[in-house]
Design a protein around this motif. Structure first.
Motif, mmCIF file in Angstrom:
data_model
loop_
_atom_site.group_PDB
_atom_site.id
_atom_site.type_symbol
_atom_site.label_atom_id
_atom_site.label_comp_id
_atom_site.label_asym_id
_atom_site.label_seq_id
_atom_site.Cartn_x
_atom_site.Cartn_y
_atom_site.Cartn_z
ATOM 1 N N CYS A 127 106.640 117.731 82.173
ATOM 2 C CA CYS A 127 106.784 118.252 80.812
ATOM 3 C C CYS A 127 106.992 117.144 79.783
ATOM 4 N N TRP A 129 105.275 114.478 78.120
ATOM 5 C CA TRP A 129 103.895 114.012 77.911
ATOM 6 C C TRP A 129 103.808 112.490 77.888
ATOM 7 N N TRP A 158 96.142 115.625 81.311
ATOM 8 C CA TRP A 158 96.753 114.530 80.564
ATOM 9 C C TRP A 158 95.718 113.491 80.138
ATOM 10 N N GLU A 162 95.030 113.440 76.273
ATOM 11 C CA GLU A 162 95.460 112.265 75.526
ATOM 12 C C GLU A 162 94.327 111.700 74.672
ATOM 13 N N ARG A 165 94.477 113.855 71.663
ATOM 14 C CA ARG A 165 95.623 113.520 70.817
ATOM 15 C C ARG A 165 95.393 112.213 70.066
ATOM 16 N N PRO A 173 100.761 117.066 68.876
ATOM 17 C CA PRO A 173 100.897 117.265 70.319
ATOM 18 C C PRO A 173 99.738 118.121 70.824
#
Length: 243
Positions: A127, A129, A158, A162, A165, A173
């Motif tokens: 959890c 990140w 992820w 990412e 992001r 987020p």
């Protein structure tokens, strides 16, 4: 016709729970934006006896890969991501130990070389990140990116998330990106990548599966990407990743 379909689905749910070992099931189906199947049965929490209903939320696993890939496609459509550029162009820390050769396309097609979860990962760390992407960036690839496949059972979210992001001008987020760019425009109210606290009472509690055949047989290489079984960093059971 709709009533008949509802009945058929409910019968299947009843069989799954009564004869096939399922604990709780919920089925919804839409046709031309109309909810035509909305059936459920069983328990959402064996420990309390709470029953499944139309508002029960179920954890999903690889389903979220489609949402994650869609988020990346949105960035590509906006000209913020080029599929054939290295992941490290957008996420410089990722480009270590030969991973600099891996492209966004490689990440989307499970050919980036980091299918294993980090050493010591826990549900709590999953959890976090920043911890997760930092650990993945430090991994040595199991093979040269782009040369073979290694299914990213968990790490896909992820790695691809990412990239999203890093290329988001607002640096939101990833879960917020999903909500604002996909769920809200489509009117999707019950899908999250990370739930808000207020909906937690609605979430069905997972029950551990029986021991799987591959572990009983001693073939654990295909399980090395699962938290608790991952040895990380290329030191994993079974030698060569079997893909």
């Amino acid at each position: 016709m709709v009533e008949s379909s509802q009945s058929i689905v409910q019968d299947a749910i009843d069989v799954a729970i009564g004869e096939r070992g399922e604990i709780g099931v919920q089925v919804a189906a839409y046709l031309d934006s109309e909810l035509v199947i909305d059936q459920w049965g069983g328990l959402s929490d064996e420990t309390t006896g709470q029953e499944v209903d139309g508002d029960t939320l179920f954890p999903v696993f690889s389903n979220i890969k489609a949402m994650t890939a869609t988020a990346l496609h949105i960035q590509a459509e906006r000209g913020l991501v080029d599929y054939y550029q290295p992941v490290a162009k957008y996420w410089p820390e990722f480009g270590k130990y030969g991973k600099d050769k891996g492209t966004v396309f490689d990440a989307l097609t499970h050919r980036i070389g980091v299918p294993l979860m980090p050493v010591g990962v826990t549900p709590e760390l999953m959890c976090d990140w920043d911890w997760m992407v930092g650990q993945i960036a430090e991994m040595h690839p199991l093979f040269e990116p782009g040369t073979r496949s290694g299914y990213m059972a968990y790490t896909f979210g992820w790695v691809v998330g990412e990239i999203v992001r890093r290329t988001d001008p607002m640096h939101r987020p990833f879960g917020q990106f999903i909500q604002e760019e996909i769920c809200q425009p489509l009117g999707i109210t019950d899908l999250w990548a990370g739930i808000p606290p207020e909906v937690e009472p609605r979430v069905a509690k997972l029950t551990n599966l029986p021991e799987c055949p591959s572990r009983r047989s001693g073939n654990t290489s295909g399980l090395a990407a699962v938290p608790g079984l991952s040895a990380g960093g290329g030191d994993y059971p079974g030698g060569v990743w079997p893909f």
